[in-house]
Motif scaffolding. Structure first.
Motif, PDB file in Angstrom:
ATOM      1  N   LEU A   1       2.448  -2.236  36.379  1.00  0.00           N
ATOM      2  CA  LEU A   1       3.807  -2.570  36.720  1.00  0.00           C
ATOM      3  C   LEU A   1       3.933  -1.822  37.990  1.00  0.00           C
ATOM      4  CD1 LEU A   1       5.915  -1.879  33.595  1.00  0.00           C
ATOM      5  CD2 LEU A   1       5.087  -4.082  34.575  1.00  0.00           C
TER       6      LEU A   1
ATOM      7  N   MET B   1       3.871  -5.627  42.482  1.00  0.00           N
ATOM      8  CA  MET B   1       3.493  -6.989  41.983  1.00  0.00           C
ATOM      9  C   MET B   1       3.713  -7.116  40.479  1.00  0.00           C
ATOM     10  SD  MET B   1       2.215  -8.917  44.490  1.00  0.00           S
ATOM     11  CE  MET B   1       1.173  -9.931  44.212  1.00  0.00           C
TER      12      MET B   1
ATOM     13  N   ASN C   1       2.046   0.056  30.888  1.00  0.00           N
ATOM     14  CA  ASN C   1       1.828   0.802  32.208  1.00  0.00           C
ATOM     15  C   ASN C   1       1.455   1.974  31.976  1.00  0.00           C
ATOM     16  OD1 ASN C   1       1.511   0.322  34.934  1.00  0.00           O
ATOM     17  ND2 ASN C   1       3.166   1.657  35.442  1.00  0.00           N
ATOM     18  N   ARG C   2       0.393   2.633  32.727  1.00  0.00           N
ATOM     19  CA  ARG C   2       0.147   3.848  32.504  1.00  0.00           C
ATOM     20  C   ARG C   2       1.364   4.944  32.878  1.00  0.00           C
ATOM     21  NH1 ARG C   2      -4.050   6.056  37.055  1.00  0.00           N
ATOM     22  NH2 ARG C   2      -2.154   5.395  38.351  1.00  0.00           N
ATOM     23  N   THR C   3       1.849   4.594  33.620  1.00  0.00           N
ATOM     24  CA  THR C   3       3.494   5.295  33.973  1.00  0.00           C
ATOM     25  C   THR C   3       4.517   4.534  33.273  1.00  0.00           C
ATOM     26  OG1 THR C   3       2.448   6.068  36.039  1.00  0.00           O
ATOM     27  CG2 THR C   3       4.946   6.478  35.609  1.00  0.00           C
TER      28      THR C   3
ATOM     29  N   ARG D   1       8.079   3.123  34.664  1.00  0.00           N
ATOM     30  CA  ARG D   1       8.268   2.031  35.794  1.00  0.00           C
ATOM     31  C   ARG D   1       8.588   0.719  34.932  1.00  0.00           C
ATOM     32  NH1 ARG D   1       5.709   4.227  40.212  1.00  0.00           N
ATOM     33  NH2 ARG D   1       3.744   4.798  39.664  1.00  0.00           N
TER      34      ARG D   1
ATOM     35  N   LEU E   1      -3.529  -4.971  38.467  1.00  0.00           N
ATOM     36  CA  LEU E   1      -3.627  -3.399  38.890  1.00  0.00           C
ATOM     37  C   LEU E   1      -4.238  -3.213  40.185  1.00  0.00           C
ATOM     38  CD1 LEU E   1      -5.523  -3.026  35.067  1.00  0.00           C
ATOM     39  CD2 LEU E   1      -3.347  -2.240  35.893  1.00  0.00           C
ATOM     40  N   THR E   2      -4.538  -2.151  40.576  1.00  0.00           N
ATOM     41  CA  THR E   2      -4.780  -1.674  41.774  1.00  0.00           C
ATOM     42  C   THR E   2      -6.451  -2.432  42.168  1.00  0.00           C
ATOM     43  OG1 THR E   2      -3.774   0.195  41.742  1.00  0.00           O
ATOM     44  CG2 THR E   2      -5.325   0.056  43.680  1.00  0.00           C
TER      45      THR E   2
ATOM     46  N   SER F   1      -6.899  -7.221  42.655  1.00  0.00           N
ATOM     47  CA  SER F   1      -7.711  -7.542  43.826  1.00  0.00           C
ATOM     48  C   SER F   1      -9.234  -6.664  43.825  1.00  0.00           C
ATOM     49  CB  SER F   1      -7.145  -7.739  45.024  1.00  0.00           C
ATOM     50  OG  SER F   1      -6.957  -6.465  45.493  1.00  0.00           O
TER      51      SER F   1
END
Ligand code: NDP
Length: 289
Positions: free
Chosen positions: A11, A14, A33-35, A38, A67-68, A94
């Motif tokens: 989250l 995007m 989500n890890r956090t 969000r 994800l990042t 990506s």
């Protein structure tokens, strides 16, 4: 078949925009989500926040990852890897084509299905029709979920079964996007040194970018025909012109590293004996790595 129910993991800006687009269309959306905070605004709008990754995975067959990078996927799914079997992971994070291929193999070995995606629009345009995403991986997975995925971007472009292809096509766009934006910021910095605002040059910059289409079409045809003739431009002219750019920046007391890197490419083209050819000969120089 369209799935009216899906799980979304990740989250950032995007993922939040994607979740909102699905909620807008009445989808049943499970989030992780890890956090966790969000997810607050999305839960207030009807999304379900799964307490564990395992529960997020088991809630739906379709699991979208935003994800990042692919390392984040391993960080999240490794501890819950027994829950990957039977899931279809559409990975919109990506990364390099090699990382995408390795990630797809990892998911497949766990008994899941992987489809790689590369989204070509920023968060505010998610959920709008005139946007596109590259996909690659199993064709039948793309066909099954195409309508659902076109909620994220109105259009999609399936590139083939090689899981790295969507990542590659995405990266090719990034080769253009990031340096083009830095080129713009360079111009803004030089303008600013002369008391000219970003807003004042914006229409000219936009016109410049819009006109790029002409150059791309013109040079694409010639490059594909191995034609680097200097009938329209000469690399020696490009080198002189980039010298003016570098000096305009240094005279203004502005950083020169970025235009100097472009100048260096032109210098090497001329030093290789191609000053009378088109500056497109730089492609031949750059191919050699
Ligand atoms: P972010 O980098 O902001 O997304 C971060 C997400 O990844 C968050 O959910 C974050 O969790 C999670 N994450 C990162 N590392 C880890 C980890 N080690 N363990 C667990 N979770 C992790 O990216 P965006 O949302 O901006 O973009 C998502 C993807 O889309 C990226 O790959 C980006 O390149 C691509 N993209 C982005 C565009 C944009 O304009 N933003 C446009 C087109 C594509 P947490 O919230 O806990 O930090």
């Amino acid at each position: 078949r369209t799935s009216q129910s899906l799980t979304l993991i990740g989250l950032g800006p995007m993922g939040q925009a994607m979740a909102a687009a699905y909620l807008d269309r009445g989808y049943d959306v499970t989030l992780w989500n890890r956090t966790p905070s969000r997810a607050d605004a999305l839960v207030a709008r009807g999304a379900t926040l799964a307490p564990t990754v395992e529960q997020a995975l088991s809630a739906n067959e379709l699991v979208i990852l935003s994800l990042t990078d692919f390392d984040a996927m391993y960080a999240i799914l490794e501890p819950a890897k027994d829950a990957v079997a039977g899931r279809t992971l559409v990975n919109l994070s990506s990364d390099t084509p090699e990382k995408a291929r390795a990630g797809a193999r990892w998911v497949t070995e766990l008994g899941g299905t992987h489809l790689t995606g590369g989204v070509l629009c920023p968060p505010p345009l998610i959920g709008t029709p005139d946007t596109s995403t590259f996909y690659s991986g199993p064709r039948e997975t793309y066909d099954t979920y195409r309508a659902t995925l076109e909620v994220i971007t109105g259009k999609s472009d399936y590139r083939g079964p090689d899981q790295g292809l969507a990542a590659l096509m995405y990266q090719l766009n990034m080769f253009i996007f990031w340096p083009a934006m830095v080129a713009y910021w360079q111009a803004v910095a030089v303008a600013g040194a002369h008391g000219i605002s970003a807003g004042e040059i914006a229409p000219y910059v936009t016109e410049n970018f819009t006109g790029m289409g002409h150059f791309i079409d013109f040079y694409a045809a010639r490059i594909d025909a191995d034609n680097h003739a200097g009938d329209v431009d000469r690399a020696s002219m490009g080198l002189a012109s980039m010298e003016h750019v570098v000096h305009t920046a240094s005279d203004a007391g502005v950083d020169t590293a970025f235009p100097a890197a472009v100048h260096d490419v032109f210098r090497r083209v001329v030093e290789a004996g191609h000053g009378a050819d088109s500056f497109s000969w730089a492609v031949e120089l750059l191919k050699k790595g």
